[in-house]
Design a protein around this motif. Structure first.
Motif, mmCIF file in Angstrom:
data_model
loop_
_atom_site.group_PDB
_atom_site.id
_atom_site.type_symbol
_atom_site.label_atom_id
_atom_site.label_comp_id
_atom_site.label_asym_id
_atom_site.label_seq_id
_atom_site.Cartn_x
_atom_site.Cartn_y
_atom_site.Cartn_z
ATOM 1 N N SER A 16 0.849 -1.191 0.000
ATOM 2 C CA SER A 16 0.000 0.000 0.000
ATOM 3 C C SER A 16 0.881 1.235 0.000
ATOM 4 O O SER A 16 2.029 1.196 0.455
ATOM 5 C CB SER A 16 -0.936 0.017 1.213
ATOM 6 N N PHE A 17 0.354 2.316 -0.511
ATOM 7 C CA PHE A 17 1.086 3.576 -0.520
ATOM 8 C C PHE A 17 0.092 4.729 -0.555
ATOM 9 O O PHE A 17 -1.050 4.570 -0.988
ATOM 10 C CB PHE A 17 2.054 3.667 -1.703
ATOM 11 N N LYS A 18 0.550 5.894 -0.080
ATOM 12 C CA LYS A 18 -0.302 7.076 -0.034
ATOM 13 C C LYS A 18 0.047 8.049 -1.154
ATOM 14 O O LYS A 18 1.219 8.258 -1.459
ATOM 15 C CB LYS A 18 -0.163 7.780 1.322
ATOM 16 N N LEU A 19 -0.991 8.630 -1.737
ATOM 17 C CA LEU A 19 -0.843 9.720 -2.688
ATOM 18 C C LEU A 19 -1.533 10.944 -2.094
ATOM 19 O O LEU A 19 -2.682 10.869 -1.681
ATOM 20 C CB LEU A 19 -1.479 9.358 -4.029
ATOM 21 N N SER A 20 -0.819 12.057 -2.051
ATOM 22 C CA SER A 20 -1.349 13.274 -1.413
ATOM 23 C C SER A 20 -1.575 14.365 -2.447
ATOM 24 O O SER A 20 -0.864 14.453 -3.455
ATOM 25 C CB SER A 20 -0.381 13.769 -0.342
ATOM 26 N N TYR A 21 -2.565 15.189 -2.182
ATOM 27 C CA TYR A 21 -2.890 16.268 -3.117
ATOM 28 C C TYR A 21 -3.428 17.476 -2.363
ATOM 29 O O TYR A 21 -3.779 17.407 -1.178
ATOM 30 C CB TYR A 21 -3.904 15.795 -4.164
ATOM 31 N N LEU A 22 -3.483 18.596 -3.078
ATOM 32 C CA LEU A 22 -4.049 19.841 -2.561
ATOM 33 C C LEU A 22 -5.268 20.208 -3.392
ATOM 34 O O LEU A 22 -5.271 20.043 -4.618
ATOM 35 C CB LEU A 22 -3.023 20.979 -2.636
ATOM 36 N N GLU A 23 -6.290 20.733 -2.740
ATOM 37 C CA GLU A 23 -7.451 21.269 -3.437
ATOM 38 C C GLU A 23 -7.970 22.482 -2.675
ATOM 39 O O GLU A 23 -7.773 22.598 -1.464
ATOM 40 C CB GLU A 23 -8.551 20.210 -3.575
ATOM 41 N N SER A 72 -7.736 -0.975 -4.087
ATOM 42 C CA SER A 72 -8.746 -0.225 -3.342
ATOM 43 C C SER A 72 -8.233 1.179 -3.058
ATOM 44 O O SER A 72 -7.027 1.397 -2.918
ATOM 45 C CB SER A 72 -9.085 -0.932 -2.026
ATOM 46 N N VAL A 73 -9.162 2.140 -2.986
ATOM 47 C CA VAL A 73 -8.819 3.541 -2.760
ATOM 48 C C VAL A 73 -9.604 4.041 -1.556
ATOM 49 O O VAL A 73 -10.839 3.962 -1.547
ATOM 50 C CB VAL A 73 -9.145 4.396 -4.001
ATOM 51 N N ASN A 74 -8.901 4.527 -0.546
ATOM 52 C CA ASN A 74 -9.548 5.028 0.670
ATOM 53 C C ASN A 74 -9.020 6.419 0.991
ATOM 54 O O ASN A 74 -7.804 6.621 1.097
ATOM 55 C CB ASN A 74 -9.277 4.087 1.849
ATOM 56 N N GLN A 80 -4.995 16.562 1.377
ATOM 57 C CA GLN A 80 -5.727 15.296 1.463
ATOM 58 C C GLN A 80 -4.841 14.169 0.942
ATOM 59 O O GLN A 80 -4.016 14.368 0.042
ATOM 60 C CB GLN A 80 -6.990 15.375 0.615
ATOM 61 N N SER A 81 -4.989 12.965 1.530
ATOM 62 C CA SER A 81 -4.268 11.790 1.047
ATOM 63 C C SER A 81 -5.249 10.672 0.746
ATOM 64 O O SER A 81 -6.307 10.568 1.372
ATOM 65 C CB SER A 81 -3.248 11.307 2.086
ATOM 66 N N VAL A 82 -4.882 9.844 -0.224
ATOM 67 C CA VAL A 82 -5.638 8.631 -0.511
ATOM 68 C C VAL A 82 -4.686 7.449 -0.367
ATOM 69 O O VAL A 82 -3.520 7.510 -0.781
ATOM 70 C CB VAL A 82 -6.259 8.650 -1.920
ATOM 71 N N LEU A 83 -5.182 6.385 0.240
ATOM 72 C CA LEU A 83 -4.390 5.179 0.427
ATOM 73 C C LEU A 83 -4.739 4.197 -0.682
ATOM 74 O O LEU A 83 -5.889 3.789 -0.830
ATOM 75 C CB LEU A 83 -4.684 4.565 1.794
ATOM 76 N N ILE A 84 -3.733 3.823 -1.446
ATOM 77 C CA ILE A 84 -3.887 2.833 -2.511
ATOM 78 C C ILE A 84 -3.387 1.497 -1.962
ATOM 79 O O ILE A 84 -2.230 1.386 -1.554
ATOM 80 C CB ILE A 84 -3.085 3.215 -3.765
ATOM 81 N N ALA A 85 -4.245 0.497 -1.935
ATOM 82 C CA ALA A 85 -3.886 -0.788 -1.332
ATOM 83 C C ALA A 85 -4.154 -1.922 -2.304
ATOM 84 O O ALA A 85 -5.222 -1.985 -2.927
ATOM 85 C CB ALA A 85 -4.668 -1.010 -0.035
#
Length: 302
Positions: A48-55, A74-76, A89-94
């Motif tokens: 799993s790894f995290k992808l972070s973004y700004l909005e 899966s995306v959480n 914000q971050s999303v966890l890709i697993a």
């Protein structure tokens, strides 16, 4: 003459409102933006790894993320951090399912963009940096040679993984110890109780809140190395001082998040081979000025 003060107040309020609106618009992202990631992990179930973004607080929001190369992932969405004008914000890709035969191959999987679905129903392909997922060789026997003890990292760009050996082992080398010039420059150190006689080795294999780089630099060690059963083996890392590194090795400055696995190659007395995985993690602590620079850079793009 009696109307002059009212007119002055109205003009002052108008100027103030226009000024505030100008500042607000100047600090808005044109659209959500992912930060720059350097991720190098195994392509296997459980990764799993995290992808972070700004909005922006208002306007378009990311409501879903798809990775075409990983259709079964899966995306959480994780918790938000709120800045003055943007949310972080971050999303966890697993990879929770078994990797499908059609998804796996002998070559690494390179991901540089994801499809982000936005709150207005549209979607964008957005850059995320460099994500590499490498298929792992299938093990012929379930025989772990290490037992995990502890790991840690700090905001001084150092960290470690500490394990104990379950058998007498030979450390035969280290995989991918020196990344290419586009990668963050990482210096690796190896420590084990059997290396205490070597000059420069520090004997305190501490864990917990104190994170130190210990052991001998990997490039100074002559493999193979013998390690007795029940010994501690520690793989430490430090990101190079980018202030003194040559320009081609300043890649650590351009990534907001770094996740990587480095492997020590070992084998038992009967020839059975396994790896000790050392995990490297870095997550930049973005200040308000960092956010402002990101926003300004995105606004200047054509």
């Amino acid at each position: 003459m009696k109307k002059s003060p009212l007119i002055a107040v109205f003009l002052l309020a108008s100027v103030s409102w226009i000024g505030n609106l100008w500042i607000y618009e100047k600090n808005q992202l044109p659209e959500p933006v992912f930060l720059s990631h350097f991720i190098d992990l195994p392509l296997e179930r459980g990764t799993s790894f995290k992808l972070s973004y700004l909005e922006n607080h208002r306007g378009l929001h990311i409501v879903n993320v798809e990775i075409p190369e990983l259709p079964h992932a899966s995306v959480n969405f994780l918790n938000k951090n709120r800045y003055t004008y943007q949310n972080y914000q971050s999303v966890l890709i697993a990879l929770e399912q078994q990797i499908q035969e059609t998804d796996a191959s002998e070559v690494p999987l390179h991901i540089k963009r994801v499809r982000a679905w936005l709150s207005d129903g549209s979607s964008r392909l957005l850059d995320i940096g460099d994500v590499t997922l490498t298929p792992q060789a299938k093990k012929t026997a379930d025989r772990p040679l290490f037992e995990f003890s502890s790991s840690g990292s700090s905001n001084q760009n150092v960290g470690y993984t500490l394990v104990t050996t379950k058998e007498d082992l030979i450390i035969t080398g280290i995989e991918n110890s020196y990344p290419d010039q586009s990668s963050p420059r990482i210096k690796l150190y190896i420590g084990a109780l059997s290396l205490e006689q070597e000059p420069g080795y520090l004997t305190s294999l501490r864990s917990g809140d104190t994170v130190e780089v210990e052991g001998l630099p990997a490039e100074d060690i002559s493999f193979p190395l013998a390690v007795k059963k029940g010994s501690y083996v520690r793989l430490s890392y430090r990101f190079q001082d980018t202030g003194t590194e040559p320009p081609e090795h300043k890649a650590a400055e351009k990534y907001n998040r770094i996740e990587k696995v480095v492997r020590l190659k070992v084998q038992a007395s009967d020839g059975f081979k396994d790896d000790m995985a050392g995990f490297i993690n870095y997550d930049s602590d973005l200040s308000a000025s960092n956010i402002q620079k990101i926003v300004q850079a995105r606004r200047e793009l054509p």
